[in-house]
Design an enzyme around this catalytic site. Structure first.
Site, PDB file in Angstrom:
ATOM      1  CE  LYS A 135       7.748   3.120  40.168  1.00 26.46           C
ATOM      2  NZ  LYS A 135       7.320   1.997  41.021  1.00 26.46           N
ATOM      3  CB  VAL A 136       8.843   5.501  33.153  1.00 24.22           C
ATOM      4  CG1 VAL A 136       7.515   5.776  32.480  1.00 24.22           C
ATOM      5  CG2 VAL A 136       9.673   6.784  33.260  1.00 24.22           C
TER       6      VAL A 136
END
Length: 296
Positions: A203-204
């Site tokens: 997740k970014v």
């Protein structure tokens, strides 16, 4: 299991059957099941920003069951939250959707150091019937090496128990400007670090067209979908699942446009918290249906 999910799982060559089974549960659940795309509902903002800032705009969201029910009714791929939130609905909603236990958190009452406290364990995740654990690292912070070592230990323990791992990789620190925290080159670097640590799902934040450290031709990063492609390429040439944060509150058309760009760039989907539960229930359900329609 769909052919698309089989293809995704084939890229996780070292994972044991337990991890692959739990990844399958996430990838095959909900309205996007089998497509290779994900929409995850995360509700860790109470820890991060406090209850008033997080929930007062929609007071129903103070109740943990509200988020479970929203996740079930909307058909999202999974629900992610800290220990207390999941404990508060674990029995009522047992087996109804994949759960991701967030194992570390920060709070805005203490802002001197970019770090997070470990607030739950792999054993908690097993006890509560979770399919995965989540963990945040801050590449670039003064505490980044400690956080990376903590993450490595937790990843190894989780996988040994058959749990999948979601890694939040958020660059920040003294050597990174505020603009640089979402610069496309820095986001790609953070995503690559998460892949190197063994994350199953990365997740970014959505990358901007700002460049902090590297030189990239402007035409390769100017549209958002091109930046998504660049980040995805950094996740082992697209062989790791990467989802993008919804970020701060924004207009609904902006959210739809971001989903279209993520899809065009080959990203695996969205993980949307505040932009979901801070809206009234019916509006949130309608928005999530529209987003999932975009991804299909």
């Amino acid at each position: 299991m769909s052919d698309k999910v089989k293809q995704i799982l084939s890229c996780y060559e070292s994972e044991n059957p337990g991890v692959k089974a739990n990844l399958t549960r996430i990838l095959m659940h909900g309205k996007l099941g089998g497509t290779g795309k994900l929409v995850i509902l995360p509700v860790d903002q109470g820890f991060e920003h406090g209850p008033l800032k997080s929930f007062e705009v929609n007071p129903d969201a103070y109740d943990p069951h509200y988020h479970f029910q929203l996740a079930v009714d909307s058909g999202v791929s999974a629900y992610a939250a800290p220990l207390g939130m999941i404990e508060a609905g674990a029995s009522t909603y047992a087996g109804m959707l994949p759960l991701i236990l967030k194992l570390n958190s920060s709070n805005s009452l203490h802002s001197l150091t970019s770090d997070q406290a470990i607030t739950a364990s792999v054993k908690d995740a097993l006890r509560l019937g979770c399919t995965a654990v989540g963990f945040t690292i801050y590449p670039g912070s003064a505490k980044c090496f400690d956080m990376i070592e903590e993450a490595r230990e937790i990843i190894a323990e989780a996988k040994s128990c058959g749990l999948a791992v979601v890694l939040w990789s958020y660059p920040r620190g003294e050597g990174i400007s505020k603009e640089g925290e979402t610069a496309v080159d820095v986001i790609a670097y953070a995503a690559h670090i998460a892949a190197l640590l063994g994350a199953n799902i990365i997740k970014v934040k959505l990358p901007t067209n700002y460049l902090e450290k590297e030189k990239i031709e402007a035409e390769n990063i100017e549209p958002l979908f091109k930046r998504i492609e660049y980040v995805r390429k950094s996740c082992f040439a697209g062989k790791r699942i990467v989802v993008f944060s919804g970020g701060e509150s924004k207009g609904i058309d902006d959210i739809y446009n971001e989903a279209k760009e993520i899809k065009q760039g080959g990203g695996n989907g969205s993980i949307i918290g505040r932009n979901t539960f801070q809206r009234k229930r019916e509006e949130a359900l309608s928005m999530l249906r529209e987003i999932m329609g975009i991804y299909t």
